[in-house]
Design a protein around this motif. Sequence first.
Motif, short mmCIF file in Angstrom:
data_model
loop_
_atom_site.label_atom_id
_atom_site.label_comp_id
_atom_site.label_asym_id
_atom_site.label_seq_id
_atom_site.Cartn_x
_atom_site.Cartn_y
_atom_site.Cartn_z
N TYR A 96 -70.53 42.05 82.54
CA TYR A 96 -71.20 41.15 81.59
C TYR A 96 -71.01 39.74 82.11
CZ TYR A 96 -71.03 45.27 78.57
OH TYR A 96 -71.19 46.54 78.04
N PHE A 97 -71.92 38.85 81.70
CA PHE A 97 -71.95 37.51 82.29
C PHE A 97 -71.94 36.39 81.27
CE2 PHE A 97 -74.04 40.55 85.10
CZ PHE A 97 -73.35 40.35 86.29
N ASP A 98 -71.70 36.75 80.02
CA ASP A 98 -71.74 35.74 78.97
C ASP A 98 -70.56 35.98 78.03
OD1 ASP A 98 -74.27 33.89 77.61
OD2 ASP A 98 -72.54 34.41 76.36
N ILE A 99 -69.89 34.92 77.63
CA ILE A 99 -68.70 35.05 76.76
C ILE A 99 -69.07 35.76 75.45
CG2 ILE A 99 -66.91 33.76 75.53
CD1 ILE A 99 -66.62 33.67 78.61
N VAL A 100 -70.25 35.46 74.93
CA VAL A 100 -70.67 36.11 73.68
C VAL A 100 -70.80 37.62 73.89
CG1 VAL A 100 -72.58 36.32 72.04
CG2 VAL A 100 -71.74 34.05 72.70
N HIS A 101 -71.26 38.01 75.07
CA HIS A 101 -71.37 39.44 75.34
C HIS A 101 -69.99 40.10 75.47
CE1 HIS A 101 -75.69 38.76 77.04
NE2 HIS A 101 -75.65 38.72 75.72
N PHE A 102 -69.02 39.38 76.06
CA PHE A 102 -67.64 39.92 76.07
C PHE A 102 -67.17 40.15 74.63
CE2 PHE A 102 -66.86 37.32 80.18
CZ PHE A 102 -67.10 38.39 81.02
N ASP A 103 -67.42 39.17 73.78
CA ASP A 103 -66.98 39.26 72.38
C ASP A 103 -67.67 40.44 71.67
OD1 ASP A 103 -65.44 36.96 72.72
OD2 ASP A 103 -66.94 35.62 71.81
N GLN A 104 -68.97 40.54 71.83
CA GLN A 104 -69.73 41.59 71.13
C GLN A 104 -69.35 42.97 71.64
OE1 GLN A 104 -73.75 40.22 71.92
NE2 GLN A 104 -73.80 38.96 70.06
N ALA A 105 -69.23 43.10 72.96
CA ALA A 105 -68.88 44.41 73.54
C ALA A 105 -67.48 44.81 73.09
CB ALA A 105 -68.98 44.36 75.06
N ALA A 106 -66.53 43.87 73.16
CA ALA A 106 -65.14 44.20 72.80
C ALA A 106 -65.05 44.60 71.32
CB ALA A 106 -64.23 43.01 73.09
N ALA A 107 -65.83 43.94 70.47
CA ALA A 107 -65.80 44.29 69.04
C ALA A 107 -66.25 45.73 68.83
CB ALA A 107 -66.68 43.33 68.24
N ILE A 108 -67.20 46.18 69.60
CA ILE A 108 -67.64 47.59 69.51
C ILE A 108 -66.55 48.52 70.05
CG2 ILE A 108 -69.30 49.29 70.38
CD1 ILE A 108 -71.37 46.94 70.43
N PHE A 109 -66.05 48.24 71.25
CA PHE A 109 -65.08 49.16 71.87
C PHE A 109 -63.82 49.28 71.00
CE2 PHE A 109 -67.06 47.45 76.03
CZ PHE A 109 -68.17 48.26 75.85
N ASN A 110 -63.43 48.18 70.35
CA ASN A 110 -62.21 48.20 69.54
C ASN A 110 -62.32 49.09 68.31
OD1 ASN A 110 -60.32 46.71 70.97
ND2 ASN A 110 -61.08 44.74 70.19
N LYS A 111 -63.55 49.54 67.98
CA LYS A 111 -63.71 50.43 66.82
C LYS A 111 -63.34 51.87 67.15
CE LYS A 111 -68.09 49.57 65.80
NZ LYS A 111 -69.33 49.62 65.00
N PHE A 112 -63.18 52.16 68.45
CA PHE A 112 -63.04 53.56 68.87
C PHE A 112 -61.72 53.83 69.58
CE2 PHE A 112 -67.58 52.47 68.78
CZ PHE A 112 -68.01 53.39 67.82
N PRO A 113 -61.26 55.09 69.52
CA PRO A 113 -59.98 55.44 70.18
C PRO A 113 -60.14 55.67 71.68
CG PRO A 113 -60.85 57.36 69.03
CD PRO A 113 -61.81 56.23 68.74
N LEU A 114 -60.73 54.69 72.36
CA LEU A 114 -60.88 54.78 73.81
C LEU A 114 -59.51 54.62 74.47
CD1 LEU A 114 -63.99 52.43 74.09
CD2 LEU A 114 -63.93 54.85 74.84
N CYS A 115 -59.32 55.33 75.59
CA CYS A 115 -58.06 55.18 76.35
C CYS A 115 -58.16 54.04 77.36
CB CYS A 115 -57.73 56.45 77.10
SG CYS A 115 -57.32 57.78 76.00
N PHE A 116 -59.37 53.86 77.91
CA PHE A 116 -59.52 52.80 78.91
C PHE A 116 -60.97 52.34 78.98
CE2 PHE A 116 -60.29 56.75 81.27
CZ PHE A 116 -61.41 56.45 82.03
N VAL A 117 -61.16 51.14 79.49
CA VAL A 117 -62.47 50.69 79.97
C VAL A 117 -62.31 50.37 81.46
CG1 VAL A 117 -63.18 49.78 77.72
CG2 VAL A 117 -62.17 48.24 79.40
N ASN A 118 -63.31 50.72 82.22
CA ASN A 118 -63.30 50.47 83.66
C ASN A 118 -64.31 49.37 83.97
OD1 ASN A 118 -63.59 50.56 86.44
ND2 ASN A 118 -63.49 52.79 86.56
N CYS A 119 -63.79 48.20 84.42
CA CYS A 119 -64.62 47.03 84.74
C CYS A 119 -64.46 46.75 86.23
CB CYS A 119 -64.15 45.80 84.00
SG CYS A 119 -63.95 45.99 82.22
#
Length: 311
Positions: free
Chosen positions: A169-192
Amino acid sequence: MVSTQTQIAGFSFDNCLMNAAGVACMTIEELEKVKQSAAGTFVTKTATLQARAGNPEPRYQDVPLGSINSMGLPNHGLDYYLDYLLDLQKIEPDRTFFLSLVGLSPEETHTLLKKVQDSDFKGLTELNLSCPNVPGKPQIAYDFEMTDKILSDVFDYFTKPLGIKLPPYFDIVHFDQAAAIFNKFPLCFVNCVNSIGNGLYVEDESVVIRPKNGFGGIGGAYIKPTALANVHAFYQRLNPTIQIIGTGGVLTGRDAFEHILCGASMVQVGTTLHKEGVGSFERITEELKVMMAEKGYESIEDFRGKLNHLN
Ligand code: DHB
């Protein structure tokens, strides 16, 4: 007494370096070479339900500062990788490996993940939300509504350890929006990160790969600052239970060190592995260990995430 040992989702790995999906992982022969190398584990080529031939060749090109590819998801189909991993579990019960997959539709993704859920697979599953190379199929993770819906449906039935592979991702707002979604789920990892999608490399008045008029995912030295930014942005935003795998621009031990400093618990090698072969794991590991020793660090936890900001 320097160790590059790490843990993901409670599983231990002797080394924090491994291949990035797409490189050295299409066939069992390639996977065996990574398994027998200094890498801590491997991830299999992103699998679809049916085997695919992928895009016409040439579809991958190493270039001086990195690589460009438009492979188009060639793979042997989920059963090939899952059957191999199930066999491997019996031979190497103390090691943990990663299975990468994505469907060509949300329905196919659920079919794949239900197969994994219903199998005896005990390893880590990586859902690839970031394939940029199938004509007519946009990257899932650039569509936040779709990403939210898929993850929400997945976690209705999937109870095994799951992570996601993300595009940059290339925009701070997109980091914020994406992280808000991922934080809703019991994910073990994200690979960036996956490759920077749809770059164009020109040589001698021509593109260098055939599919998509030469457009393809960019990897290697070109992408390290983007990769580090994504690793660090998600490290700062995600629940501590969601670990970060850092991928992109790892040519040297210093590059791996920087990924860990930005928050990565595991570091993947893609373009460099393609250029140099599995010997790159030993070289990069030694370079990382020398650097850690010079700084007085004994484990990666001594410096992981401890990037200094300027006040
Ligand atoms: C392919 C490329 C990717 O970057 C990816 O994540 C999955 C598949 C490919 O072109 O095969």
